[in-house]
Design a protein around this motif. Structure first.
Motif, PDB file in Angstrom:
ATOM      1  N   LYS A 199      40.665  35.870  30.142  1.00 18.96           N
ATOM      2  CA  LYS A 199      41.236  35.196  31.274  1.00 18.96           C
ATOM      3  C   LYS A 199      41.342  33.761  31.068  1.00 18.96           C
ATOM      4  CE  LYS A 199      38.647  37.879  34.825  1.00 18.96           C
ATOM      5  NZ  LYS A 199      37.425  37.798  35.564  1.00 18.96           N
ATOM      6  N   ARG A 252      45.722  53.724  35.335  1.00 12.77           N
ATOM      7  CA  ARG A 252      45.176  52.517  36.194  1.00 12.77           C
ATOM      8  C   ARG A 252      45.796  51.434  35.659  1.00 12.77           C
ATOM      9  NH1 ARG A 252      39.213  50.994  34.467  1.00 12.77           N
ATOM     10  NH2 ARG A 252      40.829  50.030  32.697  1.00 12.77           N
ATOM     11  N   GLU A 254      42.006  53.506  47.559  1.00 10.96           N
ATOM     12  CA  GLU A 254      41.580  52.193  47.996  1.00 10.96           C
ATOM     13  C   GLU A 254      41.452  51.849  49.467  1.00 10.96           C
ATOM     14  OE1 GLU A 254      45.244  50.372  46.209  1.00 10.96           O
ATOM     15  OE2 GLU A 254      44.516  50.699  44.238  1.00 10.96           O
ATOM     16  N   SER A 274      34.735  45.862  41.918  1.00 12.56           N
ATOM     17  CA  SER A 274      36.056  45.609  41.808  1.00 12.56           C
ATOM     18  C   SER A 274      36.637  44.361  40.969  1.00 12.56           C
ATOM     19  CB  SER A 274      36.619  45.199  43.093  1.00 12.56           C
ATOM     20  OG  SER A 274      36.324  46.600  44.173  1.00 12.56           O
ATOM     21  N   GLU A 275      35.825  43.394  40.968  1.00  8.98           N
ATOM     22  CA  GLU A 275      36.196  42.352  40.066  1.00  8.98           C
ATOM     23  C   GLU A 275      36.056  42.477  38.602  1.00  8.98           C
ATOM     24  OE1 GLU A 275      33.408  38.919  40.466  1.00  8.98           O
ATOM     25  OE2 GLU A 275      34.427  37.712  38.845  1.00  8.98           O
ATOM     26  N   LYS A 333      36.308  45.559  37.123  1.00 12.14           N
ATOM     27  CA  LYS A 333      37.469  46.668  36.978  1.00 12.14           C
ATOM     28  C   LYS A 333      38.646  45.903  36.729  1.00 12.14           C
ATOM     29  CE  LYS A 333      39.996  49.539  39.507  1.00 12.14           C
ATOM     30  NZ  LYS A 333      40.314  50.296  40.551  1.00 12.14           N
ATOM     31  N   GLU A 334      39.040  44.882  37.733  1.00 14.90           N
ATOM     32  CA  GLU A 334      40.269  44.160  37.304  1.00 14.90           C
ATOM     33  C   GLU A 334      40.156  43.415  36.011  1.00 14.90           C
ATOM     34  OE1 GLU A 334      42.529  40.402  39.710  1.00 14.90           O
ATOM     35  OE2 GLU A 334      40.946  41.717  40.975  1.00 14.90           O
ATOM     36  N   GLY A 335      39.060  42.785  35.881  1.00 15.54           N
ATOM     37  CA  GLY A 335      39.014  42.135  34.552  1.00 15.54           C
ATOM     38  C   GLY A 335      39.141  42.999  33.240  1.00 15.54           C
ATOM     39  N   THR A 340      40.448  46.090  33.273  1.00 13.84           N
ATOM     40  CA  THR A 340      41.930  46.587  33.117  1.00 13.84           C
ATOM     41  C   THR A 340      42.614  45.868  32.224  1.00 13.84           C
ATOM     42  OG1 THR A 340      41.451  47.843  35.214  1.00 13.84           O
ATOM     43  CG2 THR A 340      43.611  47.718  34.535  1.00 13.84           C
ATOM     44  N   ALA A 341      42.753  44.413  32.804  1.00 14.55           N
ATOM     45  CA  ALA A 341      43.393  43.476  31.962  1.00 14.55           C
ATOM     46  C   ALA A 341      43.221  43.337  30.416  1.00 14.55           C
ATOM     47  CB  ALA A 341      43.370  42.071  32.497  1.00 14.55           C
ATOM     48  N   ASN A 382      44.169  46.835  28.818  1.00 14.08           N
ATOM     49  CA  ASN A 382      45.360  46.914  28.553  1.00 14.08           C
ATOM     50  C   ASN A 382      46.030  46.432  27.267  1.00 14.08           C
ATOM     51  OD1 ASN A 382      46.001  48.422  31.035  1.00 14.08           O
ATOM     52  ND2 ASN A 382      46.827  46.489  32.037  1.00 14.08           N
TER      53      ASN A 382
END
Lengths: 361, 361
Positions: free
Chosen positions: A291, A359, B317, B338-339, B341-343, B345-346, B349
């Motif tokens: 990040k 995902r 969702e 969720s936070e 998971k979002e991090g 995922t980035a 990836n």
């Protein structure tokens, strides 16, 4: 990366571990305390790599109620980074924490237990080692050296590295001076690049002064700590050269055998716990570091072009085949590694990969 | 799947664990032995799920030199599968091995510690739990029940299930009778399907007789053992409904506190070792089982169409948001989950996903 190396003076070893060398009856052993020394290839408390053996020592101390205490030494505190193997092999110290590819000069097959370009991920390596026959092969490779290996953590899939030059085609690799040791470096060399081996402490300056055009290290967490974003502008992925680098604990065979069986089990289980704990920690810290890097102006995160990745893969396969043909033990380990990799690729294409693709879209 | 359930008689409990209820000085404690009972939601020695608690007991026994022995009971041997939580909570037994989503009736937030559709993989869940604040939340959710949770293994990304009907569009889900418990089942229901809850032992017959059109279970290893390939012809992936199902060890709070600190550490570390060992074993055995299934005539392995997966994700969702709005603790856990998971995922990836895509091509 290939793990952090510092070149230093050989510290004169003091005799140590004398109180762990006594043999005793099981009854007496239950009361006996053991003090071990563990040498590492990393600076003391280096994030991730150096904190893992500290966590190991804490777990052993807690589980043994203080009956087995382990003092952890950074590189050069007792022995230089690259003498960990010899120090444990000779019994000068009882344990080490390092990476198996450092020892390919002693045992060419060792590198398959650490990092193989286009190889397996952390989860896949752990399965191969603990269920697919990998540990038994690793034990066979290390037995002549009086060493018992244990899986000692993983950094996960690494990043491809920091570049001051865009890589748009295979031609851009020609003449590229890149800090890239090990098998990855050999592949680069076969493609006309100039792999350079540098200890971690010299990477930043070399990149900043233009002595090298590019460097790989580990991933966002360790890379950020080194300030590599201040010396290069392109951050490439994926880390084709180290998709699931495994660390190692090595234990002197006699020292392990002299422990009562409960303490032996404690050593083995603590290593197993740390083996997962390190990837847990790297995953968490890499999220935060990425990040930070993504928010920086002037840094471009780029994927290597398909053409380049394909060419790197072809060279890798050729190199590994040549190495297997040259050494019977490499051939044996490579066969087991390759068979497992083929099977897990098919399985993960339907599960891990298919899900991450779904995902991440 | 939602883990194997059998409905059985409540066995009358005998008083147990009396010798672990004594408090003692540390000195005396070092000599004292403890005998614990561990109840599970799986048949005794059920592959993977049932063997994990056995491995746990073996590790604890070896590390404690027999000072803490743990007897493992299959479902219905002491208590039924779904009374594991209550039996440990009340102190009838000291430990259990189960899955947290079973307890959503008692604590709606519990399901986030087991399986969430479109959630995280095994590696990601382990990182969230051990570094991302997940364990602290789980402890908070279970504290009112006198329970200490520990991560107890993962099956990895599951398969999407066995179908006797091709799924080509969202319309094909309408009226589909599928064994799909938990959140996944609720999602199917919102899309016009008919989710059915069935214990593992009834799945095969229900599928074969046409009482259900489809079923999910776990993955190649467990699915093959159930013979599901003899009752359906389409094997779908990916397992959107359970991408990284986590198992749990639960420990009675007082029983844990009564152990001397070294035995407490042994319990915690053995659980951590088993947490990785289970995914290692599943990965290995799934590879072999998938090869067997792929070699079968008449079985088609298919990916769910993009349109269907997108619709399932949107419903998921929506469902999770509604559940978070209805319960403050769910809201708190969902926010953390969720936070992370979002991090991740980035991050994945660029690493895990990018690498698996590269290799799997």
């Amino acid at each position: 990366m290939k793990w952090f190396l510092t070149i230093g003076l050989v510290t004169v070893l003091t005799a140590c571990g004398a109180d762990s060398k006594q043999t005793a009856s099981t009854q007496a052993a239950a009361q006996q305390t053991y003090k071990w020394k563990l040498v590492t290839s990393w600076p003391k408390n280096f994030p991730g790599l150096g904190t893992a053996p500290e966590h190991f020592a804490e777990r052993v101390n807690a589980m043994s109620g203080g009956r087995l205490t382990i003092q952890v030494f950074g590189a050069n505190q007792l022995v230089p980074a690259l003498q960990v193997f010899d120090a444990v092999s000779s019994g000068t110290v009882e344990m080490g924490h390092s990476g198996a590819y450092y020892w390919k000069g002693k045992a060419p097959a060792a590198q398959f237990f650490s990092a193989v370009p286009f190889g397996m991920t952390a989860q896949e390596m752990s399965s191969w080692l603990h269920y697919g026959g990998g540990m038994e092969l690793w034990e066979e490779v290390y037995a002549p050296f009086n060493l018992v290996p244990l899986a000692g953590g993983s950094t996960g899939v690494q990043m491809g590295g920091w570049f001051n030059k865009e890589i748009n085609s295979v031609d851009d690799l020609k003449g590229l001076k890149m800090r890239l040791p090990g098998l990855g470096g050999e592949v680069l060399s076969r493609m006309g690049g100039v792999p350079v081996s540098l200890p971690g402490g010299e990477i930043f300056t070399s990149l900043q002064t233009g002595a090298i055009d590019a460097t790989e290290w580990v991933g966002p967490y360790n890379d950020l700590a080194f300030g590599l974003h201040e010396a290069a502008q392109f951050y490439y992925y994926p880390g084709w050269h180290e998709p699931g680098s495994v660390l190692e604990f090595i234990v002197n065979q006699e020292a392990l055998a002299e422990l009562p069986s409960d303490l032996q089990a404690i050593v083995r289980n603590a290593a197993r716990a740390v083996n997962q704990d390190m990837i847990d920690e790297y995953t968490f810290r890499n999220i935060e570091a990425l990040k930070t890097i993504q928010a920086m102006e002037g840094i471009q995160i780029k994927r290597f072009p398909d053409e380049v990745l394909s060419a790197l893969r072809i060279e890798t396969e050729q190199l590994l085949k040549e190495q297997a043909a040259a050494d019977p033990m490499v051939s044996k380990v490579y066969a087991s590694f390759s068979e497992f990799k083929e099977g897990v690729t098919a399985y993960h294409n339907l599960t891990e990969r298919a899900y991450l693709d779904l995902r991440g879209e």
